[in-house]
Every structure is written in C-alpha cells, then in structure tokens.
Design a protein around this motif. Sequence first.
Motif, PDB file in Angstrom:
ATOM      1  N   ARG A  40       0.803  -1.217   0.000  1.00 13.78           N
ATOM      2  CA  ARG A  40       0.000   0.000   0.000  1.00 13.78           C
ATOM      3  C   ARG A  40       0.835   1.265   0.000  1.00 13.78           C
ATOM      4  N   GLY A  41       2.155   1.108   0.116  1.00 13.59           N
ATOM      5  CA  GLY A  41       3.022   2.275   0.141  1.00 13.59           C
ATOM      6  C   GLY A  41       3.219   2.881  -1.240  1.00 13.59           C
ATOM      7  N   HIS A  42       3.792   4.071  -1.264  1.00 14.46           N
ATOM      8  CA  HIS A  42       4.025   4.787  -2.524  1.00 14.46           C
ATOM      9  C   HIS A  42       5.498   5.168  -2.627  1.00 14.46           C
ATOM     10  N   GLY A  43       5.944   5.375  -3.848  1.00 14.27           N
ATOM     11  CA  GLY A  43       7.311   5.817  -4.070  1.00 14.27           C
ATOM     12  C   GLY A  43       8.319   4.760  -3.656  1.00 14.27           C
ATOM     13  N   ARG A  44       9.241   5.168  -2.793  1.00 13.56           N
ATOM     14  CA  ARG A  44      10.303   4.264  -2.355  1.00 13.56           C
ATOM     15  C   ARG A  44       9.919   3.425  -1.129  1.00 13.56           C
ATOM     16  N   ALA A  45       8.754   3.713  -0.557  1.00 11.06           N
ATOM     17  CA  ALA A  45       8.344   3.019   0.664  1.00 11.06           C
ATOM     18  C   ALA A  45       8.318   1.496   0.514  1.00 11.06           C
ATOM     19  N   PRO A  46       7.758   0.930  -0.587  1.00 13.58           N
ATOM     20  CA  PRO A  46       7.762  -0.534  -0.699  1.00 13.58           C
ATOM     21  C   PRO A  46       9.166  -1.131  -0.715  1.00 13.58           C
ATOM     22  N   TRP A  47      10.112  -0.473  -1.405  1.00 15.58           N
ATOM     23  CA  TRP A  47      11.471  -0.985  -1.468  1.00 15.58           C
ATOM     24  C   TRP A  47      12.165  -0.894  -0.109  1.00 15.58           C
ATOM     25  N   LEU A  48      11.919   0.205   0.590  1.00 17.78           N
ATOM     26  CA  LEU A  48      12.497   0.340   1.927  1.00 17.78           C
ATOM     27  C   LEU A  48      11.916  -0.702   2.888  1.00 17.78           C
ATOM     28  N   ALA A  49      10.613  -0.959   2.761  1.00 18.24           N
ATOM     29  CA  ALA A  49       9.980  -1.969   3.607  1.00 18.24           C
ATOM     30  C   ALA A  49      10.541  -3.353   3.306  1.00 18.24           C
ATOM     31  N   LEU A  50      10.739  -3.660   2.018  1.00 10.99           N
ATOM     32  CA  LEU A  50      11.286  -4.961   1.648  1.00 10.99           C
ATOM     33  C   LEU A  50      12.704  -5.141   2.199  1.00 10.99           C
ATOM     34  N   ALA A  51      13.543  -4.120   2.031  1.00  7.53           N
ATOM     35  CA  ALA A  51      14.916  -4.195   2.529  1.00  7.53           C
ATOM     36  C   ALA A  51      14.933  -4.321   4.053  1.00  7.53           C
ATOM     37  N   GLY A  52      14.048  -3.576   4.709  1.00  5.55           N
ATOM     38  CA  GLY A  52      13.989  -3.643   6.165  1.00  5.55           C
ATOM     39  C   GLY A  52      13.586  -5.028   6.654  1.00  5.55           C
ATOM     40  N   MET A  53      12.616  -5.650   5.984  1.00  3.79           N
ATOM     41  CA  MET A  53      12.197  -6.991   6.407  1.00  3.79           C
ATOM     42  C   MET A  53      13.290  -8.018   6.158  1.00  3.79           C
ATOM     43  N   ILE A  54      13.983  -7.908   5.018  1.00  3.49           N
ATOM     44  CA  ILE A  54      15.075  -8.844   4.736  1.00  3.49           C
ATOM     45  C   ILE A  54      16.175  -8.727   5.793  1.00  3.49           C
ATOM     46  N   LEU A  55      16.390  -7.537   6.309  1.00  5.15           N
ATOM     47  CA  LEU A  55      17.400  -7.319   7.348  1.00  5.15           C
ATOM     48  C   LEU A  55      16.925  -7.767   8.719  1.00  5.15           C
ATOM     49  N   VAL A  56      15.716  -7.377   9.110  1.00  3.97           N
ATOM     50  CA  VAL A  56      15.270  -7.535  10.494  1.00  3.97           C
ATOM     51  C   VAL A  56      14.737  -8.934  10.799  1.00  3.97           C
ATOM     52  N   VAL A  57      13.990  -9.521   9.865  1.00  5.35           N
ATOM     53  CA  VAL A  57      13.359 -10.817  10.149  1.00  5.35           C
ATOM     54  C   VAL A  57      14.380 -11.894  10.512  1.00  5.35           C
ATOM     55  N   PRO A  58      15.478 -12.073   9.747  1.00  4.87           N
ATOM     56  CA  PRO A  58      16.462 -13.089  10.166  1.00  4.87           C
ATOM     57  C   PRO A  58      17.069 -12.807  11.540  1.00  4.87           C
ATOM     58  N   LEU A  59      17.274 -11.522  11.883  1.00  4.29           N
ATOM     59  CA  LEU A  59      17.852 -11.192  13.178  1.00  4.29           C
ATOM     60  C   LEU A  59      16.890 -11.511  14.319  1.00  4.29           C
ATOM     61  N   VAL A  60      15.606 -11.236  14.111  1.00  2.00           N
ATOM     62  CA  VAL A  60      14.616 -11.562  15.140  1.00  2.00           C
ATOM     63  C   VAL A  60      14.564 -13.070  15.350  1.00  2.00           C
ATOM     64  N   ILE A  61      14.558 -13.829  14.257  1.00  2.51           N
ATOM     65  CA  ILE A  61      14.552 -15.287  14.363  1.00  2.51           C
ATOM     66  C   ILE A  61      15.808 -15.773  15.083  1.00  2.51           C
ATOM     67  N   ALA A  62      16.952 -15.180  14.737  1.00  2.00           N
ATOM     68  CA  ALA A  62      18.225 -15.616  15.315  1.00  2.00           C
ATOM     69  C   ALA A  62      18.261 -15.442  16.821  1.00  2.00           C
ATOM     70  N   PHE A  63      17.703 -14.342  17.332  1.00  2.00           N
ATOM     71  CA  PHE A  63      17.832 -14.039  18.751  1.00  2.00           C
ATOM     72  C   PHE A  63      16.647 -14.509  19.596  1.00  2.00           C
ATOM     73  N   THR A  64      15.566 -14.969  18.963  1.00  2.00           N
ATOM     74  CA  THR A  64      14.392 -15.382  19.738  1.00  2.00           C
ATOM     75  C   THR A  64      13.998 -16.839  19.487  1.00  2.00           C
ATOM     76  N   LEU A  65      13.781 -17.215  18.236  1.00  2.00           N
ATOM     77  CA  LEU A  65      13.291 -18.551  17.922  1.00  2.00           C
ATOM     78  C   LEU A  65      14.411 -19.584  17.772  1.00  2.00           C
ATOM     79  N   ARG A  66      15.578 -19.155  17.366  1.00  2.00           N
ATOM     80  CA  ARG A  66      16.659 -20.086  17.057  1.00  2.00           C
ATOM     81  C   ARG A  66      17.369 -20.694  18.270  1.00  2.00           C
TER      82      ARG A  66
END
Length: 229
Positions: free
Chosen positions: A45-71
């Motif tokens: 639903r974002g506009h402009g660069r927001a979708p790309w920034l959201a995608l990059a942020g999820m690729i960065l943050v999701v593995p780290l959250v998994i690493a420190f909590t679920l792993r």
Amino acid sequence: MTTPDHQPPASLTVKDRVYRSPMALVGGVLLLAVILWLGFDALFRGHGRAPWLALAGMILVVPLVIAFTLRPAVYAGEDRMRIRNPFRVISLPWGEIAALRSGYSNEVVVKGGGKYQLWALPVSLRGRKKAEMRKARAAADAARGDEPARRGLGGLGGFGGFGAVGGGLTPAGTTRAESDQAMDELRELLERRGEAESAQGEITVRWAYEVAAPAVAGAILLAILLATG
C-alpha cells in the motif's frame, strides 16, 4: 526461515533434553507478527520508495529476530551437548567440558580454556528473586506444619519453561530459578557422562550463514536505497 539445524540431530533419543526459553519464543512470534504486518502493509500500500524500503527492512530484520528469539536452543544428549546460538552451532562432547558456569549469564567452559554462552538459558535475576521468595514461603509453611500446594503445568518442560521434552507438575516450593534448575540438570549429565568413552571427541563450531547472509543482503540493499535517496 527453516533450516536443518531447527531439528535435533538423528543421534538424539527420546531421553535427550531440549532446552529453550518460552519467553523468547513468545516474544519472537509477536515481534515477527508486528514486523510482517507493518512491512507488508508498506509493501503493498506504500508509494514511491516506501515498498522498497519496507522490503529491505524486512530482509534485514526478520532473520535477526529469528536468530535471537526462535533459534537459540540447547540439546543435551548422552554423549554431547549441542548449543544453537544466534549465529553459531557448537557441538561439545561431555568429555571436553570443564564446567557449566552461572553468573550474569550461563556459560560452558571447555578444557581448552574457551567458553560459550547459552543463549537459550538466559539468567533471570527476577526469577532468582521469585525463587528465594518461594523458598522463604516453603520454610514458613514447614515451620507451621503446612503441606506446600502444587501448581499446574510448569510451562514447556519439567523446569517451568526451560525443561526437557515432556511436561509435569512443578511444586510451589521450588527454591531454584528455572534456568538455574536447567543448569543443575546439565551439570548432573556432565558429572555422569564426562568420563564415558563415547562422550569424548572434538569440539565443532559451525557459523549460521543461513541467518547472516539474508541479514547482510538486507543491510546492503537498505544502505543502497538510503544512499541513493
């Protein structure tokens, strides 16, 4: 993110114990839900660069959250202990372990002088304080001749959250914090199996590239987007 390391090795039997932190699991699931909800909302639903920034942020943050909590997990078998920390998997034969040490963190000290932190068994000062309060109440009940009541299920395993596979009832008068009880059981295994012939061998350490690679890729993509913005 599913990897082969999320399953115990084939050599483990039903008697082996798996220690994890229930609070970390719950917190990780909730945090992932929030991140994915906000990320996908911005992505679609974002506009402009927001979708790309959201995608990059999820690729960065999701593995780290998994690493420190679920792993993080500790697998304690008859011949060895396997420690799955955020970015490493350490396999330690009992014969190579010098001590299991508890302070402000729980650690394994090996005979060669190195040490490894047990991320799956965090030390809780609040838990220790509550255990001391339970001890004081149990002593007061004993002085009055009262029988301590029993609680319901203690959580994931026999230690109110850090225990082995299989639940149980936890006495209300338990006088040790949950992670301290888990360390006591690991020390018992070390004492019993440390000299066994099958519990000798080499220490192996493997880096978790399946966690680090996506996080690095997300960080690079995010840096490029911010630099070209």
